[in-house]
Each structure stands twice: as structure tokens, then as C-alpha cells.
Design an enzyme around this catalytic site. Sequence first.
Site, PDB file in Angstrom:
ATOM      1  CD  GLU A  34       1.674  -5.975   5.529  1.00 54.30           C
ATOM      2  OE1 GLU A  34       0.968  -6.025   4.506  1.00 54.30           O
ATOM      3  OE2 GLU A  34       2.486  -6.868   5.826  1.00 54.30           O
ATOM      4  CB  ALA A  79      -0.864  -0.004   1.253  1.00 52.76           C
ATOM      5  CD  GLU A  88      -2.617  -7.669   2.398  1.00 56.77           C
ATOM      6  OE1 GLU A  88      -3.225  -7.904   3.465  1.00 56.77           O
ATOM      7  OE2 GLU A  88      -2.321  -6.520   2.018  1.00 56.77           O
ATOM      8  N   GLY A 118       0.614  -5.241   0.735  1.00 55.19           N
ATOM      9  CA  GLY A 118      -0.523  -5.269  -0.194  1.00 55.19           C
ATOM     10  C   GLY A 118      -0.141  -5.874  -1.533  1.00 55.19           C
TER      11      GLY A 118
HETATM   12  N1  T1G Z   1       4.644   3.443   0.055  1.00 57.16           N
HETATM   13  C1  T1G Z   1       5.120   4.671  -0.249  1.00 57.16           C
HETATM   14  N2  T1G Z   1       6.422   4.941  -0.606  1.00 57.16           N
HETATM   15  C2  T1G Z   1       7.236   3.884  -0.648  1.00 57.16           C
HETATM   16  C3  T1G Z   1       6.816   2.560  -0.330  1.00 57.16           C
HETATM   17  C4  T1G Z   1       5.440   2.354   0.020  1.00 57.16           C
HETATM   18  N3  T1G Z   1       4.954   1.150   0.310  1.00 57.16           N
HETATM   19  N4  T1G Z   1       7.890   1.740  -0.449  1.00 57.16           N
HETATM   20  C5  T1G Z   1       8.927   2.515  -0.826  1.00 57.16           C
HETATM   21  N5  T1G Z   1       8.543   3.794  -0.951  1.00 57.16           N
HETATM   22  C6  T1G Z   1       9.379   4.936  -1.376  1.00 57.16           C
HETATM   23  C7  T1G Z   1      10.555   5.200  -0.436  1.00 57.16           C
HETATM   24  O1  T1G Z   1      10.186   6.059   0.604  1.00 57.16           O
HETATM   25  C8  T1G Z   1      11.568   5.854  -1.369  1.00 57.16           C
HETATM   26  O2  T1G Z   1      11.202   7.193  -1.521  1.00 57.16           O
HETATM   27  C9  T1G Z   1      11.321   5.137  -2.691  1.00 57.16           C
HETATM   28  O3  T1G Z   1       9.994   4.578  -2.604  1.00 57.16           O
HETATM   29  C10 T1G Z   1      12.283   4.025  -2.962  1.00 57.16           C
HETATM   30  O4  T1G Z   1      12.272   3.159  -1.836  1.00 57.16           O
HETATM   31  C11 T1G Z   1      -2.506  -3.124   2.612  1.00 57.16           C
HETATM   32  C12 T1G Z   1      -1.242  -2.097   4.843  1.00 57.16           C
HETATM   33  C13 T1G Z   1      10.333  -2.160  -1.628  1.00 57.16           C
HETATM   34  C14 T1G Z   1      12.257  -3.116  -0.470  1.00 57.16           C
HETATM   35  O5  T1G Z   1       6.540  -2.213   4.080  1.00 57.16           O
HETATM   36  O6  T1G Z   1      10.665  -2.070   2.025  1.00 57.16           O
HETATM   37  O7  T1G Z   1       0.890  -2.891   2.213  1.00 57.16           O
HETATM   38  O8  T1G Z   1      13.200   8.251  -0.520  1.00 57.16           O
HETATM   39  O9  T1G Z   1      14.648   3.631  -1.149  1.00 57.16           O
HETATM   40  O10 T1G Z   1      15.954   0.317  -1.284  1.00 57.16           O
HETATM   41  O11 T1G Z   1      -1.976  -4.865   4.009  1.00 57.16           O
HETATM   42  O12 T1G Z   1      11.112   0.370  -0.338  1.00 57.16           O
HETATM   43  O13 T1G Z   1      13.048   7.984  -2.961  1.00 57.16           O
HETATM   44  O14 T1G Z   1      11.515   9.601  -1.783  1.00 57.16           O
HETATM   45  O15 T1G Z   1      13.289   1.837  -0.016  1.00 57.16           O
HETATM   46  O16 T1G Z   1      15.009  -0.391  -3.517  1.00 57.16           O
HETATM   47  C15 T1G Z   1       3.991  -2.761   3.200  1.00 57.16           C
HETATM   48  C16 T1G Z   1       8.126  -0.881   2.017  1.00 57.16           C
HETATM   49  C17 T1G Z   1       3.208  -1.498   3.146  1.00 57.16           C
HETATM   50  C18 T1G Z   1       7.549  -2.257   1.939  1.00 57.16           C
HETATM   51  C19 T1G Z   1      12.567  -1.210  -2.058  1.00 57.16           C
HETATM   52  N6  T1G Z   1       5.179  -2.634   2.389  1.00 57.16           N
HETATM   53  N7  T1G Z   1       9.182  -0.648   1.058  1.00 57.16           N
HETATM   54  O17 T1G Z   1      13.725  -0.825  -1.409  1.00 57.16           O
HETATM   55  O18 T1G Z   1      14.047   1.532  -2.381  1.00 57.16           O
HETATM   56  S1  T1G Z   1       1.784  -1.636   4.202  1.00 57.16           S
HETATM   57  C20 T1G Z   1       6.376  -2.364   2.897  1.00 57.16           C
HETATM   58  C21 T1G Z   1      10.388  -1.261   1.161  1.00 57.16           C
HETATM   59  C22 T1G Z   1       0.682  -2.593   3.322  1.00 57.16           C
HETATM   60  C23 T1G Z   1      -1.417  -3.885   3.222  1.00 57.16           C
HETATM   61  C24 T1G Z   1      -0.516  -3.087   4.094  1.00 57.16           C
HETATM   62  C25 T1G Z   1      11.433  -0.860   0.171  1.00 57.16           C
HETATM   63  C26 T1G Z   1      11.598  -1.859  -0.995  1.00 57.16           C
HETATM   64  P1  T1G Z   1      12.293   8.308  -1.711  1.00 57.16           P
HETATM   65  P2  T1G Z   1      13.633   2.566  -1.243  1.00 57.16           P
HETATM   66  P3  T1G Z   1      14.793   0.146  -2.195  1.00 57.16           P
END
Ligand code: T1G
Length: 708
Positions: A130, A64, A110, A107
Site C-alpha cells: 500500500e 482492494a 488482509e 486487501g
Molecule cells: N485495483 C485495480 N486494478 C488493478 C489492481 C488493483 N488492486 N491491480 C492491478 N490492476 C489492473 C492494472 O491496472 C492492469 O490494468 C491489470 O490489472 C493487470 O495488472 C484494503 C487499501 C498484482 C503484481 O498495490 O502490483 O488493498 O492496464 O499489468 O504485471 O488495505 O498488478 O490491463 O487496464 O500490473 O501481472 C494494494 C497492485 C491495493 C497491488 C500483477 N495492492 N497490483 O502484476 O499485471 S490497496 C496493490 C500489482 C489495498 C487494503 C488496501 C500488480 C500485480 P490494465 P498488471 P501484472
Amino acid sequence: MSDQLVQVSREGQIAVITINNPPVNALSTDVREGIGEAIENIVADPQVKAAVLIGAGKTFVAGADIKEFAKITSEKPRESRFLQMLLKLEDCRKPVVAAIHGGAFGGGLELAMAAHYRVASPTAQVGQPEVNLGIIPGAGGTQRLPRLAGVAKAVEMCAQGSPVKAEEALRWGIVDQLIDGDLCAGAVAFARQIAEKPAPKTRERNEKLGTPEQNAPLFAAARENARKRQRGMIAPPAAIDAVEAATTMPFEEGCAFEQKRFLECVLSEQSKALIHVFFGEREVAKIPDVPKETDVIPVTTAAVVGAGTMGGGIAMVLANAGIPVLLKEVDQPALDRGLANIRKNYANSVSKGRITQQFMDERLALIQPTLSFDGFSSVDMVVEAVFEGMQLKKQVFAELDCVCKAGAILASNTSTLSIDEIALATSRSESVIGTHFFSPANVMRLLEIVRGRATSKEVIATCMQLSKKLGKLGVLVGNCLGFVGNRMFGPYRREAQFLVEEGASIEAVDKALFDFGMAMGPLATGDLAGLDVGWRIRREYRHLQAPGVRQPFAEDKLCEMGQFGQKTGAGWYKYDEQRRASSDPAVVVLLREWSAQAGIPQRSISSEEIVDRCIYALVNEGARILEQGYALRATDIDIIYLYGYGFPSYRGGPMWYADRLGLDKVYARICEFHRQFGALWEPAPLLKQLVSEGKTFAEFHPERGAAA
Ligand code: T1G
């Protein structure tokens, strides 16, 4: 809008739905709607027999859009449009194949699990991370994952949040096939094969949900594990409850239960703190006056001077990143001790199955021991890790200035001493920088990168980038005594000592901070790091101490008795061979005598006061560091404290914690301590200013021109 974010193309009778929301295809509202529309279109298109769902760019879907969570304001159950979209996808009578590369997280997984089949490239990863954001899956992840991978794997993935590699995901039934080469082509071929077959719905696959008898020990073990390893966090137990609900409730009810727990978590202070940390880890890499396109110096070879605990650990970090490293010591016995330590650390990791023997052998082969500066003329970077004394460090840097090539980076692992003064021992201050690793260097993620007055932007950019390659979180700080981390740790540990001198027991002080969430109490931390480290620095800088200002005496007296902590078997506590701590009645008696001699009245002290004095001492010094510009942002201080000093991540870091408590409340308490304990508690001018302006540390940005 959604049609740019989600595009549909055709490969014959196979529709290809491509999610294109750079950089990580986060499932923003528009993306979710775009996928919903795409599903409706392929259902309505008689030409289409099946579909592939794939991500554009470097990854499938990272979950998400975390930025949208701030919009969620009430716990009132709401019809999750995302859940509805996933049901529509699952009910699509034309089979949909999710094609995963990079990561399918949160997500993203999911979404993939609501599809009928999942294929993945061998390097892909899947996960429900999460809990790292203080929440739980909120779109059926805790209900569909146990149906695909079984209860044990699902509870592990949802409660711990760790990613799973494609091969393992295949083994657990999360993905159906691995595709080498062109993933999209492979997925389209797979879709053609299953196009005429029924579209299996994950939510109807109950065969892996087990029985209450089978599951009970699993959930008990998972809860015990969460209690120990994720101490104080609310999301892991909530995730375990939700997976358990999948085994006891029908799918729809299980989803409603999950939704309720998700909302509780997403509205919690813990989640706000952990989301602050998520974006903070990325923000610290951004240096306002060192833009992304700044030239970096290739670091393909390195050298470390000093093979002690820190030098040896740093050599391992460089070797682990594939960088050949010269490791220099002054004499053979010292070099042998250093190498033996390195071998022991690697062997320990092999025995715990964290690395293979082959990895160990390859890394050791990259570490070349030496007793001379031969070979230093060709290395790209040198990290000095000798004893913490200015004279010795300047001598080493003067030698490096002679032997190293022009443009080589000369870094010091000093944890307190002035980088500017060390640089004066060379003719190339622009190449001198601080790279303050934390002990054990091959384990701790934090790297405090210290900018000297003359350090060039290229050298800064290189070290910031290199920290990522070394698996570290690099945070740039200014050059003041103790930099950011240790400068704040001083007042924190000062208050811990004062509290003991005023009557609190050693255990009570450590327990109060441990219960607050610190990885370890301040006094036990001193024993671990070695009380003599601070003692030597206090003696070196005694002349800077303000006359007439109260100074803690307990640790100095323990050190004068040779009690340096774990390394001498006694400090605040006494230690057995396995370094297990027990209280030392002799120290308790001495403390009372020393306090009596110092005329300090004894009193009973609440754990609330213990926490406030130690944590607010951190905050007050952090505010000074911010206003003086030795840290770029309050977030940088938070990240330093989470990854270098064991501050609880679910509290977001000391500056975030203070902001959430309300700076007016923090300021009032500090003023109270100022009245009670004097000058050491003078409130930082910035704190006073922000309170008067009704602002927070998060809103404060030191003007350029400051040191950091
Ligand atoms: N939402 C918004 N921005 C995100 C994002 C996300 N999910 N993931 C990454 N970014 C932004 C990050 O801030 C950065 O921004 C840029 O993308 C590159 O990321 C419904 C409720 C995927 C392993 O926890 O772990 O889904 O600094 O530098 O090193 O049930 O990003 O460039 O401005 O980290 O290659 C669950 C979160 C969400 C994964 C890639 N998902 N992301 O790593 O790049 S909750 C997560 C990561 C959810 C559902 C629930 C990593 C990555 P900027 P980066 P990277």
C-alpha cells in the site's frame, strides 16, 4: 452480480469459494459483498465442515480495487464494510483456508489473514504494498500481520511494501503450508484435515506482539530507515505508527487507529500522485496505433557495439534476461576495460548479496567479447552504444546494414541524436529505432524507445515488449533533439545555471531541488553524469542556438578548465577518492568573476524561486513536447521523469504536479518569468490553450499523426 464474481462449489463437505474478478481479482465492492454472502451460506449449510478461499486465474487477490479510492471523499471515520466482512470471516465457526497462488497483496493478504489457515503454492508472493500507493493497509493488515509474523517483519512489510516469497512467508508464519502441484486439491485436503479442529482467530494471537522495551528500537530503526529511503513520503511513517498501535492497543482500537491513518493517506495529494503513477506505468505500454496483437520479432540473440559504460551496462541487461550477447569493441584494451567493468559490477552485486556467484558466472558466460562483426549476421537485434557523435554512429550503422540479417532490429542508444538521420546510413530505416538506456543501464528502470519516421510497428511492438523482459519501463517517444527526457532536462539545468550566475549559491540550488524531492540537485547531477556530455552536444549544436538569446556560460567555462565533474575530481563541487562532494571556493570566486564580466547583477534568490524556475522550465518544455506530439500522453512524460531523472514519485511527475497545482497558477508564474527573463520563458501555446479551456495536461491527447 456478486455471484458471478464469487462462486461457491463443493468438494464433499468442503466448500470452495472462488473469487473470479479478472485480471487480478481486485476486491471491488461487489467482490467483497460476494465473499460476505458466501461465508453466510457456508455457515448456514450443515453439510459444510470447512471451506477453501481461492482466486481464479493468475493470482489470489491483488488487493482492494484501486479505482474505487477516488470515491473516498472524507476523513470522517466510517464503518469499513470490508473490515466487518473480515471479522465475519474470522468469526466463522467453520475453518476457512485461504489458498494463495500468484499474489496476495494488500486487501488480498488482509483477507487471507482473516481466514483461519493459509496455504500457498511455492511461487506465490504475499505483501502489503500500500505505501507504494501513498496509503497504508486499511483493513486490519497492520494489526493482523504482526500477530502472525511478529513485529519486526510486519513493520518491514508494511513500511517498505516489498513482496515476500512463499518460502519466506512460511518461515515467518504468514502461511501454514506450501502446496506443490494442484493448489485447490491440496487446499481441500488441508481443509479436510483441520475441519474438526477449532478455527484459530488471527486477531486473538498476541504472543508475537512483544513488549514496548523490545519494540522501541525496532520502531526507531524503521522510522530512521523510512526517513532516509522513502524521503518525503507520508505513508511509511503512518504504516509504522499503525503497526506500533497493534503492540499498544487492543485489536479493535488498533483497527480504528489504522483506519484513521488510512483515510488521512488516501485523501492526500501524495496518494493521488502515486496512484497516477501506478496506472501510468501500465498506460505507457499502450500505443494507440500499435495494437497489442501487432506481430513481434523474436529476440533470442543480440549484439552490442561499444563496451563503454553504457555498452557494458546494456550487455549486462540483455544477459540478465538470458539473451546471449556479442559485445564488440574496436581494440583489445577497450574490450578488456569494458569486460573488467562488467565483472566489477557483477562482483559488487554478489558482495552485496543481490545476486549469487552462480548467477554472475552464468551471465558472464552469455556475454561474448569480439573485435569483429563475425556472428552479427545471425543476431536478432543490435544495440549501438558508441561515442555520441553523428558521423561515428552513421558509420557503425552503415556497417551493421551490411553484416546484419534482414529483419534484424538496429537500435541506437543515442541520448540526443536524430534517429531518422542515423537511419539514413542504412537501406532499412524501418528496422532502425532508438533504445535510450539510462546510466547505469543495468540499474535504471527507464528505457526511452525512440520512434523514427520509418520505424515499423513490428519493431516498435518488439522493443516495447522486450523492455518488460529486460525489467525496464519502456516509454515510446518521438524523434526530436534530446527526445523527451533530455529535451526537458536542458531548460531545467539551464535555469539552475542561470540561478547560480545571478547570485544563488551552488549548494542552495541543489538543496532547494533536493528538498523538493528530486533524488539529487541539478548541479550535482551534472557532475555525476559528466559536464562534458552536455558541453560536447552544445558545441555540436551551437549553430541552432537563437542569436541574442541568453545562454548559460558557467558549465562551459568549467569544462574549458577540464572540470567535468566526478570523473575529473572537480566540477561544480570537488570530490575526494570516495567521490564525496565538498564545495569548491575557487569555483565560487570564478563564478562571481564570470557573472561580473557578463554584467549579471547579483541578488539573493529564494528557494521558492529556485524550485519554480527549474520545475516550471520542465513543465513548459513538456507542454511543447506534448503539443508537438513527441510524447503520447502527459503521463508518459511523468513516468520518464520518475524513472529516468529522479523526480519524486509522490509528486506524480512534472505534468501531474502542474495539473494538481492548477495550470492557471503555473501559467501565471511562467508569464512572470517571461516578462522578467525574456524569450526563453515564452509560455508553451498548449499551456495557454489549456488554461483558457480550463483543462489539464491529463485531458490532452496529441492527435494521431504526431511523431510519437
Ligand atoms: N485495483 C485495480 N486494478 C488493478 C489492481 C488493483 N488492486 N491491480 C492491478 N490492476 C489492473 C492494472 O491496472 C492492469 O490494468 C491489470 O490489472 C493487470 O495488472 C484494503 C487499501 C498484482 C503484481 O498495490 O502490483 O488493498 O492496464 O499489468 O504485471 O488495505 O498488478 O490491463 O487496464 O500490473 O501481472 C494494494 C497492485 C491495493 C497491488 C500483477 N495492492 N497490483 O502484476 O499485471 S490497496 C496493490 C500489482 C489495498 C487494503 C488496501 C500488480 C500485480 P490494465 P498488471 P501484472
